[in-house]
Scaffold this motif. Structure first.
Motif, PDB file in Angstrom:
ATOM      1  N   ASN A  57       1.048  -6.560   5.206  1.00 15.40           N
ATOM      2  CA  ASN A  57       2.393  -6.959   5.640  1.00 15.40           C
ATOM      3  C   ASN A  57       2.601  -8.469   5.633  1.00 15.40           C
ATOM      4  OD1 ASN A  57       3.060  -4.333   5.931  1.00 15.40           O
ATOM      5  ND2 ASN A  57       3.163  -4.310   8.155  1.00 15.40           N
TER       6      ASN A  57
ATOM      7  N   THR B  99      14.073   0.865   8.467  1.00 15.48           N
ATOM      8  CA  THR B  99      13.394  -0.060   7.565  1.00 15.48           C
ATOM      9  C   THR B  99      11.906   0.274   7.520  1.00 15.48           C
ATOM     10  OG1 THR B  99      12.885  -1.657   9.309  1.00 15.48           O
ATOM     11  CG2 THR B  99      15.027  -1.879   8.199  1.00 15.48           C
ATOM     12  N   LEU B 100      11.185  -0.406   6.646  1.00  9.67           N
ATOM     13  CA  LEU B 100       9.724  -0.244   6.576  1.00  9.67           C
ATOM     14  C   LEU B 100       9.094  -0.588   7.917  1.00  9.67           C
ATOM     15  CD1 LEU B 100       7.119   0.203   4.828  1.00  9.67           C
ATOM     16  CD2 LEU B 100       7.131  -2.271   4.476  1.00  9.67           C
TER      17      LEU B 100
ATOM     18  N   GLN C 161       6.770   1.710  10.399  1.00 11.24           N
ATOM     19  CA  GLN C 161       5.409   1.286  10.752  1.00 11.24           C
ATOM     20  C   GLN C 161       5.248   1.096  12.262  1.00 11.24           C
ATOM     21  OE1 GLN C 161       5.107  -2.202   8.208  1.00 11.24           O
ATOM     22  NE2 GLN C 161       3.861  -1.087   6.717  1.00 11.24           N
TER      23      GLN C 161
ATOM     24  N   CYS D 249       3.469   3.159   1.954  1.00 16.43           N
ATOM     25  CA  CYS D 249       2.977   1.863   2.439  1.00 16.43           C
ATOM     26  C   CYS D 249       2.502   0.975   1.287  1.00 16.43           C
ATOM     27  CB  CYS D 249       1.844   2.072   3.442  1.00 16.43           C
ATOM     28  SG  CYS D 249       0.380   2.874   2.752  1.00 16.43           S
TER      29      CYS D 249
ATOM     30  N   PRO E 245      11.465  -4.379   1.978  1.00 20.43           N
ATOM     31  CA  PRO E 245      10.997  -3.892   3.285  1.00 20.43           C
ATOM     32  C   PRO E 245      12.075  -3.842   4.366  1.00 20.43           C
ATOM     33  CG  PRO E 245       9.411  -5.430   2.367  1.00 20.43           C
ATOM     34  CD  PRO E 245      10.614  -5.478   1.473  1.00 20.43           C
TER      35      PRO E 245
ATOM     36  N   ILE F  36       8.663  -2.210  -1.837  1.00 18.83           N
ATOM     37  CA  ILE F  36       7.779  -1.113  -1.443  1.00 18.83           C
ATOM     38  C   ILE F  36       8.209   0.165  -2.165  1.00 18.83           C
ATOM     39  CG2 ILE F  36       6.969   0.291   0.507  1.00 18.83           C
ATOM     40  CD1 ILE F  36       5.931  -2.562   0.572  1.00 18.83           C
TER      41      ILE F  36
ATOM     42  N   TRP G  51       9.584   6.402   2.625  1.00 16.18           N
ATOM     43  CA  TRP G  51       8.799   5.174   2.522  1.00 16.18           C
ATOM     44  C   TRP G  51       7.323   5.511   2.272  1.00 16.18           C
ATOM     45  CZ3 TRP G  51      10.705   0.476   1.965  1.00 16.18           C
ATOM     46  CH2 TRP G  51      11.904   0.101   2.574  1.00 16.18           C
TER      47      TRP G  51
END
Length: 402
Positions: free
Chosen positions: A354, A248-249, A253, A337, A386, A362, A335
């Motif tokens: 976020n 996932t996002l 991250q 940002c 996300p 996204i 992905w």
């Protein structure tokens, strides 16, 4: 790629071994791939020139450097320098030769080192004898005073390497980064979908570095092993140097933040603008390195040869763009940002907050192994929520330079 003409009587058997070798190769099972390749050689069918590249690469992975060098050399001498695998074959050939050199000369290196040690010991013993004959009492006094500092030195030198070992062992595998200059380019197009419009000038005022490859399972697994986080599912395709998928996002991250903390550097996901800047390589090309993607140019649905499996492949298998960045098109979607908007309003230039992602999607870029070549263009956009993860979605990192 492993395409060759077959005698009619041997065609069925050869096709079987070709398919077996291809599947094993794509799964990273190089032992099984080598066995199938050997069967093809024994059958004495007319082998396509690219066969020697893949067979040589397989042998290299299995540690058979001499055979690998022989096959890779056959390949490079047969094809021209413009062939798509030529540079990688030359690179592997050089590595094989280096491995062979190390393997063939360890004894000479050891013997020369031992000779040096014995010669230094002999010279030391001669000097000691001379000093003892000159003044025995003085030598004894000096040795008694020097014993203590020598012991301290030895203990201190022993302690230092152990400390270094601990620190290096804790260092995570860092993705290779390519530094890019600041610049200005035209983002978007008038010839695509609505969300690709309007074409507009974007200035990147600071130089930055981007991952030469997509983040791999090996790199991501180091993070999950160190933190106890859940591993990403590889669907049985293989881990290692394949791009990590099913993230996932937040997963991406969190990995970037962990790597930043571990290294003291600043890693994050790229903005949409940064990604397209790299993909275009600073020119007006649709793709960055070619105008059209053809058979064998990338890992996509209609770019693959018939024998290749429907899955990801190891990073770096295909040609890099002019910046030396691999797999921007195909293999996995990546992905960014940036928040996705149906038209460009400036969100493409920044990373999303976020805390304000509720109901937002996204932007993702690049296309995956199951995408068609028509979608693999530098300006094509897609978007995901996300918390979405998929078998064709991964990421690469950007590093902010100081």
């Amino acid at each position: 790629m492993l395409l060759f003409s077959l005698p009619s009587l041997a065609k069925e058997d050869a096709s079987f071994y070709l398919k077996q070798a291809s599947q094993a190769y794509n799964q990273g099972n190089y032992r099984k791939a080598e066995e199938a390749f050997r069967h093809l050689v024994k059958m004495k069918v007319n082998l396509h020139e690219d066969f020697y590249y893949f067979y040589g690469k397989t042998l290299y992975h299995n540690g058979q450097y001499q055979k690998a060098a022989d096959n890779l050399n056959t390949y490079t001498e047969t094809v021209g320098s413009k062939n798509k695998y030529y540079r990688d074959a030359k690179r592997l050939l050089l590595r094989s030769e280096k491995k062979l050199a190390k393997k063939n000369h360890p004894e000479s290196q050891k013997s020369s080192a031992s000779q040096q040690r014995t010669s230094t010991k002999e010279s030391r013993s001669v000097k000691n004898k001379e000093s003892l004959t000159k003044n025995e009492s003085l030598t004894k006094n000096e040795s008694s005073t020097k014993k203590e500092p020598l012991t301290d030195r030895k203990s201190s030198t022993k302690k230092k390497p152990s400390t270094v070992k601990k620190s290096t062992a804790s260092k995570p595998p860092i993705p290779k980064m390519k530094k890019l200059p600041s610049g200005r380019f035209t983002m978007g197009t008038n010839h695509g979908a609505d969300d690709q419009r309007p074409p507009h000038k974007v200035s990147l005022k600071k130089a930055f570095a981007i991952g030469q490859y997509e983040v791999t399972f090996a790199q991501y697994d180091a993070y999950t092993n160190a933190t106890g986080k859940k591993q990403a599912d590889d669907l049985g395709w293989g881990r290692g140097n394949r791009p990590v998928i099913n993230v996932t996002l937040k997963n991406a991250q969190d990995y970037a933040r962990w790597l930043s903390k571990k290294t003291g550097r600043t890693f994050r996901l790229p903005t949409e603008a940064e990604w397209e800047y790299v993909a275009r390589t600073g020119v007006k090309a649709q793709l960055g390195f070619k105008d059209l993607l053809g058979l064998g140019d990338a890992n996509c649905d209609d770019c693959r040869y018939f024998w290749q499996s429907d899955s990801t492949v190891e990073v770096g298998e295909y040609e890099a763009n002019k910046y030396g960045v691999y797999d921007l098109f195909g293999n996995v979607w990546e992905w960014t940002c940036s928040i996705y908007t149906k038209k460009y309003y400036g969100q493409e230039k920044v990373c999303a907050d976020n805390r304000r992602l509720l109901g937002k999607t996204i932007a993702v870029r690049g296309g995956g192994w199951d995408s068609f070549s028509a979608t693999l263009k530098s300006y094509v956009r897609y978007n995901n929520f996300p918390n979405y993860s998929s078998h064709d979605l991964g990421f690469r990192l950007v590093e902010e330079l100081k």
